[in-house]
Enzyme design. Structure first.
Site, PDB file in Angstrom:
ATOM      1  N   GLY A 696      44.633  18.959   1.850  1.00 36.37           N
ATOM      2  CA  GLY A 696      43.716  20.088   1.897  1.00 36.37           C
ATOM      3  C   GLY A 696      43.715  20.762   3.259  1.00 36.37           C
ATOM      4  O   GLY A 696      44.135  20.173   4.262  1.00 36.37           O
ATOM      5  N   CYS A 697      43.229  21.989   3.302  1.00 33.34           N
ATOM      6  CA  CYS A 697      43.258  22.757   4.553  1.00 33.34           C
ATOM      7  C   CYS A 697      42.294  22.176   5.588  1.00 33.34           C
ATOM      8  O   CYS A 697      42.672  21.932   6.741  1.00 33.34           O
ATOM      9  CB  CYS A 697      42.932  24.222   4.264  1.00 33.34           C
ATOM     10  SG  CYS A 697      41.442  24.477   3.279  1.00 33.34           S
ATOM     11  N   TYR A 698      41.040  21.966   5.184  1.00 33.66           N
ATOM     12  CA  TYR A 698      40.079  21.333   6.079  1.00 33.66           C
ATOM     13  C   TYR A 698      40.615  19.976   6.557  1.00 33.66           C
ATOM     14  O   TYR A 698      40.518  19.612   7.731  1.00 33.66           O
ATOM     15  CB  TYR A 698      38.761  21.090   5.354  1.00 33.66           C
ATOM     16  CG  TYR A 698      37.761  22.210   5.345  1.00 33.66           C
ATOM     17  CD1 TYR A 698      37.272  22.763   6.528  1.00 33.66           C
ATOM     18  CD2 TYR A 698      37.247  22.695   4.147  1.00 33.66           C
ATOM     19  CE1 TYR A 698      36.323  23.761   6.517  1.00 33.66           C
ATOM     20  CE2 TYR A 698      36.292  23.697   4.116  1.00 33.66           C
ATOM     21  CZ  TYR A 698      35.826  24.236   5.304  1.00 33.66           C
ATOM     22  OH  TYR A 698      34.878  25.226   5.290  1.00 33.66           O
TER      23      TYR A 698
END
Length: 879
Positions: A696-698
């Site tokens: 995921g980006c986070y």
């Protein structure tokens, strides 16, 4: 000759020894190295924050081999200390890269090298003038300096000079400020430019005395007339005049960009002016600042000894540029004029040629081998390339009978490497031979240099065949088959092979580690691909595996990898389409979107693609037929399982096995899938995987922001994350409603967010994550509070991050806290801040990432490249 590590250790052990002032003199290598073991000052010795261990780590992360460090230290310490290097530092470097600069200079100081620093302060001066209501004026690119401007400049130069001096002193480097009284000057044109000077002389005695007493000179670019009037001088001009006065081995211009760039945006590794200047200046893309810079550097080098070179590099790359063959920025030197021979009679001295050929060989039959090789050259076509002193010699056998030209001999002395003749010769080879094949021992200490010169390679039982210019897939296949079946004889040298009876040697002999040659090959084939980041050379060439694992890509036709994208309507899908469109070796064949079925895909130019609505049954049948090499699942969480199971079903009873990359969170906690974060997961695991869970980006930014300190954690890290509203997807919601977000910030999933679990499971440490969404469109900012299990300084922590991410092209460690606006649209992660509280046991680290790129599409492409056998960064504009 001491190794770099030994120098550092002994330097750390004897920091309190003082040296008495003495006269300027040339210092032999051993004396200069001994001097690096002492600290020169009339004050008491002080500890340095740059520990011996830290220096060794820093050295090893920047330098490719101990041999290179030793030979370059030997070179630099063979001249007087005043002639080591002149380094020009721009004002922007002092503002944005002070820590990198100081660390690099501290390293040089510790190994006994004393560069002379000349700095400017242009950007700071512009800001100060604006604050004082003075509008900066320029004529013909030169700043007009009136009385008020000069007064402000004087104060600024003093301030910037002391800032650098104090920062060096904190690192244990004794530095001496010189704000005036070094450059003599006269008015350039008082009526036109005011108090701007033209340098007429350099008072180098003060500089020599400072270095002789163990101080690193830090100079401003201010000059004085004979009557004592202070004049402003361009820092580049001041550095050039200082170089003319001191004749150093190196002139270094520190640059944020880290070098000069060609028409394709690729960094120019090296320029040999004697061979390339006229051709280079005739190119359409060499214009404006690039043209002027090359011209000015040529004019400077024409007035200096031939051994002097100019380097344009980033401040953080100083050690790599100075101590490796590969370098870091753009190296410019006069070079050596090459000579050529097409027959033995062209050589002035045949015995000298034999001595050059024999220097790479050992053993009782070395003379006999060389004599047979000479006999072979008498009867066959060849072309030799060499410099006047024959520090480098290359012999090429021409293309014949459908075979590529062969580099039969390449031998380089230590001096040849140091003076860059090797690159000079290879430039000539590429001009004259559009295709070339050669072999090198797998354990050759300079193997990385050869990888840089090649388009592809194949390892065969301890030896490596390299080639460039062979682009036809059938030719590549034939070349590799011939190589694995016939060894060296496949190069068209069967006559040579029979004459030498397999006795010619490839790599440097134990008795001569500074030169290279060639040898025959054994027969057992092993396919190999250079690992990105491990191979570092003067000219970066994207390495593509010409023969990836069977089943991942058609290894006989070498067609581009066929890609299918399931779910392309979202922002991430669109970014991935754009990246695939620019990728030289990937072909997007199918794009599935139920809402857009029947419409033409926009933004993809390689072929016309029409949106489809593919069902799991369609996917199963396509996989069974072997239609697709890589499936990218760009679907919401919880949706892609039927499509993944369809791929599994299609694999049954089929030799074809595609790669799956899932962008959702569905398989990030499934141990049968490979987690695809290349900077933290072993790249070999990703390269061998057929099912990859894209992080995921986070989670990507958070993991990269915490990972270097996992072993130093003293408690749970707390991550305060804020994303632009593109992270909330295209489906309308309060989280992507611009009106709702204006003058607002929305927290969500205050506990138990899936990325909290993802980060914790991957790092093996519990974390707290509080995500928010704000009104900007793209980009994420993390502020991470990290408890420590011991007292640490900000500098210590930053060094840990720099060491951990050295060589990572998509991770940039910066000083200040990074900004979202600076990462938007870029393909990497920036990490900075590193502020430690008063206790020394808690640090705040900040990280930024573009959630659509490195947070999704770019990372997906990294994983696709690795799994499909391409260079990890192919098709990705690196930071």
């Amino acid at each position: 000759m001491l190794s770099a590590c030994a120098v550092a250790i002994r330097a750390g052990a004897r920091r309190s020894v003082r040296r008495l002032p003495g006269k300027t003199r040339a210092i032999p290598a051993t004396a200069s190295l001994r001097r690096s073991q002492r600290q020169f000052s009339s004050s008491a010795s002080r500890p340095t924050d740059l520990s011996t261990r830290g220096m060794i780590v820093q050295t090893l992360s920047s330098v490719s081999s101990k041999r290179e460090v030793q030979q370059y230290l030997s070179l630099f310490t063979s001249v007087s200390s005043q002639r080591f290097a002149v380094i020009k530092v721009g004002g922007a470097i002092l503002t944005d890269y002070l820590d990198e600069l100081v660390s690099s200079l501290a390293f040089l100081y510790t190994v006994g090298l004393y560069p002379i620093i000349v700095h400017g302060a242009g950007p700071q001066l512009n800001s100060l003038l604006e604050m004082h209501g003075v509008e900066p004026k320029f004529e013909e690119g030169i700043r007009v300096t009136d009385v008020k401007t000069l007064r402000i400049a004087l104060d600024l130069f003093m301030e910037e000079n002391m800032k650098l001096v104090n920062a060096l002193e904190e690192k244990g480097v004794h530095a001496q400020p010189f704000t005036t009284n070094i450059f003599r000057a006269e008015y350039l044109n008082k009526e036109k430019w005011g108090f701007v000077g033209k340098v007429t002389g350099v008072r180098k005695e003060a500089i020599e005395t400072a270095i002789n007493n163990g101080y690193m000179p830090i100079l401003t670019s201010l000059a004085e007339t004979d009557s004592g009037q202070i004049l402003n001088v361009n820092a580049d001009v001041a550095a050039a005049e200082l170089a003319r006065a001191l004749e150093p081995l190196k002139v270094v211009y520190l640059s944020e960009k880290g070098g000069l760039f060609d028409a394709a945006g690729q960094k120019i590794s090296a320029i040999n002016l004697d061979e390339e200047y006229e051709h280079l200046m005739s190119q359409d893309w060499v214009k404006y600042g690039t043209r002027l810079k090359i011209k000015e550097i040529k004019e400077l080098l024409d007035t200096l000894p031939r051994a002097t070179s100019v380097a344009i590099i980033h401040p953080g790359e100083l050690q790599k540029e100075l101590f490796t063959d590969s370098g870091a920025g753009t190296l410019i030197r006069r070079g050596s004029k090459l000579q050529y021979a097409t027959s033995l009679s062209d050589f002035k001295d045949l015995d000298a040629l034999k001595q050059v050929l024999i220097r790479d060989r050992d053993g009782p039959n070395a003379d006999a081998i060389v004599n047979k090789y000479i006999d072979f050259l008498k009867e066959n076509e060849f072309k030799a390339y060499y410099d006047e002193k024959m520090n480098a010699l290359a012999i090429v056998l021409p293309a014949k009978d459908g075979r590529q030209a062969t580099l039969a001999t390449l031998t380089i002395t230590k001096s040849g490497w140091l003076t860059n003749i090797a690159d000079n010769i290879f430039t000539a080879l590429k001009k004259e031979h559009p295709q070339l094949v050669w072999t090198v021992k797998e354990d050759d200490e300079n193997l990385g240099w050869f990888f840089d010169k090649a388009d592809g390679s194949l390892t065969n039982d301890g030896s490596v065949m390299f080639y460039y210019g062979v682009e036809n897939p059938q030719e590549v296949v034939k070349l590799m088959k011939d190589f694995t079946q016939n060894g060296r004889a496949m190069l068209g040298n069967s006559n040579l092979e029979s004459r030498l009876h397999g006795a010619a040697k490839t790599s440097s002999s134990p008795a001569s580690k500074q030169s290279r040659g060639f040898s025959t090959l054994a027969r057992r084939p092993i396919l190999s691909t250079p690992v990105m980041g491990a191979i570092k050379g003067r000219t970066y060439v994207t390495q593509t595996n010409p023969n990836p694992p069977i089943g991942k890509r058609n290894a006989t036709t070498f067609q581009p990898a066929r890609v299918a994208l399931i779910g392309a309507r979202g922002y991430t899908g669109q970014e991935l389409i754009r990246l695939l469109d620019a990728h030289p070796n990937m072909d997007l064949r199918h794009v599935s979107s139920r809402e857009l079925a029947g419409k033409k895909l926009e933004g993809y130019t390689k072929r016309e693609v029409i949106y489809e609505s593919l069902s799991p049954d369609d996917v199963r049948d396509m996989e069974k037929r072997g239609d697709i090499d890589c499936w990218v699942m760009a679907l919401p969480n919880g949706v892609c399982k039927p499509f993944v199971e369809a791929v599994y079903e299609g694999r049954k009873g089929s030799d074809h096995k595609s790669v799956i990359v899932d962008l959702s969170a569905d398989y990030r906690f499934d141990n049968s899938w490979t987690y695809g974060l290349p900077e933290l997961v072993q790249r070999n695991n990703i390269a061998e995987a057929t099912q990859i869970a894209n992080p995921g980006c986070y989670a990507t930014a958070a993991q990269l922001g915490i990972a270097p300190l996992v072993e130093h954690l003293g408690g749970m890290p707390h991550i305060f994350g804020v994303s632009g509203y593109s992270g909330a997807g295209t489906k309308p919601s309060p989280k992507n409603d611009v009106e709702n977000l204006t003058n607002n910030i929305i927290p969500y999933s205050l506990t138990g967010h899936i990325h909290e679990r993802e980060v914790g499971s991957q790092l093996g440490a519990e974390v707290a994550f509080i995500p928010h969404v704000a009104v900007w469109f793209r980009g994420i900012h993390h502020t991470i509070s990290i408890p420590l299990n011991k007292t640490m300084t900000s500098r210590d922590i930053r060094q840990i991050y720099q060491d951990r991410y050295a060589g990572e092209k998509l991770v940039k460690v910066v000083g200040e806290a990074p900004l979202v606006k600076n990462i938007s649209g870029k393909h990497g992660v920036e990490i900075g801040g590193f502020e430690v509280d008063k206790s020394g046991k808690r640090v705040v680290v900040c990280a930024t990432i573009d959630n659509l790129l490195k947070g999704a599409a770019t990372q997906c492409l990294q994983n696709m490249n690795l799994a499909l056998g391409y260079s990890e960064y192919e098709g990705i504009p690196v930071m």
